[in-house]
Design a protein around this motif. Structure first.
Motif, PDB file in Angstrom:
ATOM      1  N   LYS A  85      32.608  24.278  18.290  1.00 43.12           N
ATOM      2  CA  LYS A  85      33.925  23.641  18.379  1.00 43.12           C
ATOM      3  C   LYS A  85      33.942  22.263  17.394  1.00 43.12           C
ATOM      4  CE  LYS A  85      37.085  21.046  21.316  1.00 43.12           C
ATOM      5  NZ  LYS A  85      37.187  20.309  22.565  1.00 43.12           N
ATOM      6  N   ILE A  86      34.827  22.292  16.284  1.00 43.14           N
ATOM      7  CA  ILE A  86      34.840  21.515  15.259  1.00 43.14           C
ATOM      8  C   ILE A  86      35.942  20.587  15.248  1.00 43.14           C
ATOM      9  CG2 ILE A  86      34.960  21.036  12.894  1.00 43.14           C
ATOM     10  CD1 ILE A  86      33.315  24.152  13.930  1.00 43.14           C
ATOM     11  N   LEU A  97      42.379  17.315  14.914  1.00 43.12           N
ATOM     12  CA  LEU A  97      42.518  18.904  14.374  1.00 43.12           C
ATOM     13  C   LEU A  97      41.278  19.540  14.922  1.00 43.12           C
ATOM     14  CD1 LEU A  97      43.500  18.187  10.491  1.00 43.12           C
ATOM     15  CD2 LEU A  97      44.847  18.614  12.599  1.00 43.12           C
ATOM     16  N   THR A  98      41.365  20.585  15.388  1.00 40.85           N
ATOM     17  CA  THR A  98      40.291  21.409  15.814  1.00 40.85           C
ATOM     18  C   THR A  98      40.212  22.864  15.454  1.00 40.85           C
ATOM     19  OG1 THR A  98      40.263  20.077  17.930  1.00 40.85           O
ATOM     20  CG2 THR A  98      39.240  22.209  18.532  1.00 40.85           C
ATOM     21  N   GLY A  99      38.869  23.260  15.365  1.00 44.27           N
ATOM     22  CA  GLY A  99      38.703  24.938  14.878  1.00 44.27           C
ATOM     23  C   GLY A  99      37.561  25.146  15.702  1.00 44.27           C
ATOM     24  N   PHE A 100      37.360  26.643  15.756  1.00 45.48           N
ATOM     25  CA  PHE A 100      36.318  27.114  16.423  1.00 45.48           C
ATOM     26  C   PHE A 100      35.724  28.543  15.663  1.00 45.48           C
ATOM     27  CE2 PHE A 100      39.421  25.563  19.678  1.00 45.48           C
ATOM     28  CZ  PHE A 100      38.827  25.020  20.427  1.00 45.48           C
ATOM     29  N   SER A 101      34.472  28.690  16.023  1.00 45.69           N
ATOM     30  CA  SER A 101      33.842  29.713  15.285  1.00 45.69           C
ATOM     31  C   SER A 101      32.641  29.985  16.059  1.00 45.69           C
ATOM     32  CB  SER A 101      33.328  29.416  13.707  1.00 45.69           C
ATOM     33  OG  SER A 101      32.557  30.322  13.182  1.00 45.69           O
ATOM     34  N   GLU A 109      31.726  25.959   6.908  1.00 45.03           N
ATOM     35  CA  GLU A 109      32.913  25.801   6.128  1.00 45.03           C
ATOM     36  C   GLU A 109      34.026  25.038   6.919  1.00 45.03           C
ATOM     37  OE1 GLU A 109      34.550  30.152   5.278  1.00 45.03           O
ATOM     38  OE2 GLU A 109      32.318  30.368   4.298  1.00 45.03           O
ATOM     39  N   LEU A 110      34.206  24.989   8.239  1.00 45.45           N
ATOM     40  CA  LEU A 110      35.178  24.447   8.845  1.00 45.45           C
ATOM     41  C   LEU A 110      34.554  22.647   8.634  1.00 45.45           C
ATOM     42  CD1 LEU A 110      35.864  26.172  12.218  1.00 45.45           C
ATOM     43  CD2 LEU A 110      37.440  25.949  10.206  1.00 45.45           C
TER      44      LEU A 110
END
Length: 131
Positions: A85-86, A97-101, A109-110
């Motif tokens: 969880k970035i 802002l949140t991104g997941f991978s 990359e995030l």
């Protein structure tokens, strides 16, 4: 990318800190994933970045100071699968802002994308914005 530990945490490297042998067995996947992320980030061409740890979180900042962060990475579990969880510090209206991978290369990359848009100097608290 060179990941520079902030001065107050330079006693151990990030890989030493996230050594799976040093964590309880129920946490084993988290430190393994963090080590994979660190190794992936170290392969990317990018200016050096200051980093610090707070328990299981890895935080990125623009200065040698733990009181302000730009990007926060933690491992979360959803549907019995672990994800990166970035979270990126940002201005209103969202604050973050949140991104997941689930892939360390995509998570890297995030992190890089997050560093390019993160708000600096907001004195972000790890859990809440301190507006």
């Amino acid at each position: 990318m060179e990941l520079r530990r902030i001065s107050r945490q330079q006693k151990t490297t990030l890989l030493e800190f996230y050594n799976p042998k040093e964590w309880p067995s129920q946490w084993k996947r988290m430190p393994e994933m963090m080590c994979e992320l660190i190794k992936s980030l170290e392969l990317i061409k990018h200016e050096p970045v200051w980093v610090f740890t707070s328990h299981a979180e890895l935080l990125f900042t623009s200065k040698d100071d733990y009181q302000d962060w730009q990007v926060l990475v933690k491992i979360i579990e959803m549907d019995k699968k672990q994800f990166y969880k970035i979270t990126v510090a940002h201005n209103d209206p969202w604050h973050h802002l949140t991104g997941f991978s689930d892939n360390p290369n995509k998570a890297s990359e995030l992190v890089i994308s997050g560093l390019s848009v993160a708000v600096i100097g907001k004195n972000r608290n790890i859990f809440l914005d301190s507006n």
